[in-house]
Design a protein around this motif. Sequence first.
Motif, PDB file in Angstrom:
ATOM      1  N   GLY A 187       0.816  -1.206   0.000  1.00 52.34           N
ATOM      2  CA  GLY A 187       0.000   0.000   0.000  1.00 52.34           C
ATOM      3  C   GLY A 187       0.848   1.253   0.000  1.00 52.34           C
ATOM      4  N   PRO A 188       0.188   2.382   0.162  1.00 54.99           N
ATOM      5  CA  PRO A 188       0.886   3.668   0.146  1.00 54.99           C
ATOM      6  C   PRO A 188       1.959   3.803   1.220  1.00 54.99           C
ATOM      7  CG  PRO A 188      -1.496   3.975   0.037  1.00 54.99           C
ATOM      8  CD  PRO A 188      -1.256   2.524   0.288  1.00 54.99           C
ATOM      9  N   LEU A 189       1.830   3.048   2.307  1.00 56.57           N
ATOM     10  CA  LEU A 189       2.792   3.153   3.403  1.00 56.57           C
ATOM     11  C   LEU A 189       3.780   1.994   3.423  1.00 56.57           C
ATOM     12  CD1 LEU A 189       0.360   4.375   6.192  1.00 56.57           C
ATOM     13  CD2 LEU A 189       1.844   5.734   4.702  1.00 56.57           C
ATOM     14  N   GLY A 190       3.803   1.194   2.358  1.00 57.82           N
ATOM     15  CA  GLY A 190       4.756   0.092   2.284  1.00 57.82           C
ATOM     16  C   GLY A 190       4.089  -1.261   2.326  1.00 57.82           C
ATOM     17  N   ARG A 191       4.882  -2.266   2.678  1.00 60.31           N
ATOM     18  CA  ARG A 191       4.445  -3.657   2.644  1.00 60.31           C
ATOM     19  C   ARG A 191       3.947  -4.090   4.019  1.00 60.31           C
ATOM     20  NH1 ARG A 191       6.500  -8.903   3.539  1.00 60.31           N
ATOM     21  NH2 ARG A 191       6.180 -10.348   1.801  1.00 60.31           N
ATOM     22  N   SER A 192       2.845  -4.826   4.019  1.00 60.44           N
ATOM     23  CA  SER A 192       2.346  -5.423   5.250  1.00 60.44           C
ATOM     24  C   SER A 192       1.750  -6.783   4.909  1.00 60.44           C
ATOM     25  CB  SER A 192       1.325  -4.511   5.937  1.00 60.44           C
ATOM     26  OG  SER A 192       0.254  -4.224   5.062  1.00 60.44           O
ATOM     27  N   GLU A 193       1.509  -7.580   5.927  1.00 62.82           N
ATOM     28  CA  GLU A 193       1.002  -8.935   5.712  1.00 62.82           C
ATOM     29  C   GLU A 193      -0.179  -9.226   6.617  1.00 62.82           C
ATOM     30  OE1 GLU A 193       3.895 -12.087   5.780  1.00 62.82           O
ATOM     31  OE2 GLU A 193       5.428 -10.781   4.909  1.00 62.82           O
ATOM     32  N   GLY A 194      -1.104 -10.027   6.096  1.00 63.01           N
ATOM     33  CA  GLY A 194      -2.232 -10.520   6.873  1.00 63.01           C
ATOM     34  C   GLY A 194      -3.497  -9.691   6.701  1.00 63.01           C
ATOM     35  N   VAL A 195      -4.602 -10.358   6.929  1.00 64.88           N
ATOM     36  CA  VAL A 195      -5.914  -9.706   6.808  1.00 64.88           C
ATOM     37  C   VAL A 195      -6.010  -8.532   7.773  1.00 64.88           C
ATOM     38  CG1 VAL A 195      -8.410 -10.036   7.058  1.00 64.88           C
ATOM     39  CG2 VAL A 195      -7.028 -11.817   5.989  1.00 64.88           C
ATOM     40  N   GLU A 196      -5.421  -8.675   8.971  1.00 62.15           N
ATOM     41  CA  GLU A 196      -5.492  -7.601   9.974  1.00 62.15           C
ATOM     42  C   GLU A 196      -4.839  -6.319   9.466  1.00 62.15           C
ATOM     43  OE1 GLU A 196      -4.015 -10.620  10.612  1.00 62.15           O
ATOM     44  OE2 GLU A 196      -5.777 -11.556  11.530  1.00 62.15           O
ATOM     45  N   ALA A 197      -3.741  -6.449   8.739  1.00 67.14           N
ATOM     46  CA  ALA A 197      -3.057  -5.270   8.188  1.00 67.14           C
ATOM     47  C   ALA A 197      -3.927  -4.591   7.138  1.00 67.14           C
ATOM     48  CB  ALA A 197      -1.714  -5.662   7.593  1.00 67.14           C
ATOM     49  N   VAL A 198      -4.567  -5.390   6.301  1.00 72.08           N
ATOM     50  CA  VAL A 198      -5.466  -4.810   5.282  1.00 72.08           C
ATOM     51  C   VAL A 198      -6.668  -4.183   5.970  1.00 72.08           C
ATOM     52  CG1 VAL A 198      -6.854  -5.282   3.230  1.00 72.08           C
ATOM     53  CG2 VAL A 198      -4.681  -6.488   3.563  1.00 72.08           C
ATOM     54  N   GLU A 199      -7.160  -4.828   7.009  1.00 73.09           N
ATOM     55  CA  GLU A 199      -8.286  -4.279   7.760  1.00 73.09           C
ATOM     56  C   GLU A 199      -7.931  -2.910   8.346  1.00 73.09           C
ATOM     57  OE1 GLU A 199     -11.347  -5.494  11.364  1.00 73.09           O
ATOM     58  OE2 GLU A 199      -9.458  -6.593  11.160  1.00 73.09           O
ATOM     59  N   ARG A 200      -6.744  -2.763   8.908  1.00 73.78           N
ATOM     60  CA  ARG A 200      -6.328  -1.454   9.452  1.00 73.78           C
ATOM     61  C   ARG A 200      -6.334  -0.392   8.353  1.00 73.78           C
ATOM     62  NH1 ARG A 200      -2.880  -4.734  12.332  1.00 73.78           N
ATOM     63  NH2 ARG A 200      -1.123  -4.410  10.918  1.00 73.78           N
ATOM     64  N   PHE A 201      -5.833  -0.756   7.167  1.00 73.87           N
ATOM     65  CA  PHE A 201      -5.819   0.182   6.042  1.00 73.87           C
ATOM     66  C   PHE A 201      -7.251   0.576   5.663  1.00 73.87           C
ATOM     67  CE2 PHE A 201      -6.082   0.852   1.418  1.00 73.87           C
ATOM     68  CZ  PHE A 201      -5.256   1.950   1.287  1.00 73.87           C
ATOM     69  N   VAL A 202      -8.122  -0.397   5.522  1.00 70.34           N
ATOM     70  CA  VAL A 202      -9.512  -0.119   5.146  1.00 70.34           C
ATOM     71  C   VAL A 202     -10.184   0.760   6.205  1.00 70.34           C
ATOM     72  CG1 VAL A 202     -11.795  -1.155   4.774  1.00 70.34           C
ATOM     73  CG2 VAL A 202      -9.760  -2.186   3.717  1.00 70.34           C
ATOM     74  N   LEU A 203      -9.974   0.453   7.474  1.00 68.43           N
ATOM     75  CA  LEU A 203     -10.595   1.249   8.540  1.00 68.43           C
ATOM     76  C   LEU A 203     -10.041   2.669   8.564  1.00 68.43           C
ATOM     77  CD1 LEU A 203     -10.838  -1.417  11.374  1.00 68.43           C
ATOM     78  CD2 LEU A 203     -12.716  -0.475   9.988  1.00 68.43           C
ATOM     79  N   ASP A 204      -8.751   2.838   8.283  1.00 70.19           N
ATOM     80  CA  ASP A 204      -8.188   4.188   8.199  1.00 70.19           C
ATOM     81  C   ASP A 204      -8.871   4.992   7.094  1.00 70.19           C
ATOM     82  OD1 ASP A 204      -6.440   3.757  10.278  1.00 70.19           O
ATOM     83  OD2 ASP A 204      -4.667   3.498   9.003  1.00 70.19           O
ATOM     84  N   ILE A 205      -9.098   4.361   5.953  1.00 72.48           N
ATOM     85  CA  ILE A 205      -9.791   5.043   4.850  1.00 72.48           C
ATOM     86  C   ILE A 205     -11.228   5.357   5.255  1.00 72.48           C
ATOM     87  CG2 ILE A 205     -10.637   4.779   2.467  1.00 72.48           C
ATOM     88  CD1 ILE A 205      -7.614   5.108   2.577  1.00 72.48           C
ATOM     89  N   ARG A 206     -11.890   4.400   5.885  1.00 76.08           N
ATOM     90  CA  ARG A 206     -13.291   4.602   6.313  1.00 76.08           C
ATOM     91  C   ARG A 206     -13.426   5.727   7.341  1.00 76.08           C
ATOM     92  NH1 ARG A 206     -17.312   0.973   5.764  1.00 76.08           N
ATOM     93  NH2 ARG A 206     -17.958   1.181   7.936  1.00 76.08           N
ATOM     94  N   HIS A 207     -12.368   5.968   8.112  1.00 72.45           N
ATOM     95  CA  HIS A 207     -12.412   6.998   9.157  1.00 72.45           C
ATOM     96  C   HIS A 207     -11.766   8.300   8.710  1.00 72.45           C
ATOM     97  CE1 HIS A 207     -12.666   3.416  12.100  1.00 72.45           C
ATOM     98  NE2 HIS A 207     -13.851   3.763  11.676  1.00 72.45           N
TER      99      HIS A 207
END
Length: 137
Positions: A41-61
């Motif tokens: 993503g825009p902030l680099g590489r991450s792994e796992g559904v939880e990491a994607v969830e944090r990204f999605v929630l940041d966008i939602r908020h």
Amino acid sequence: MQEETARSAIDMFISAFNASDDSRVTALLSQALTSDVVFWGPLGRSEGVEAVERFVLDIRHHPAGAGTMVRCSAVDMPDEWARYQWVFTLPGGGPRLAGTDVVHLRRNLIDQIIVFAGEIEPAPSSGLGTPDTADAG
């Protein structure tokens, strides 16, 4: 059939951005992603559904409010890789962000996501690879 499977996983991923509430995000992502998904993503590489969830929630908020994410192109899929374009619009017609994601699928789920957000700037006029300046002989 393969493109339909990819389209289904991609649309499920996008639906997480538009979920009726935050508690639905994890369930939607779990239907679209492998548990070991790699997210570029825009902030680099991450792994796992939880990491994607944090990204999605940041966008939602987003401070301007929850926006809307839509897939705005067909899904182009050569073999196990797929790409599509998306647009994210803030409430009230606020600023839009557009981009292209490239995803890899394994067992009908997305196991890699590469996010390209924003427009690609035109290349400087170098004459390399442009049809109008190609060497005519």
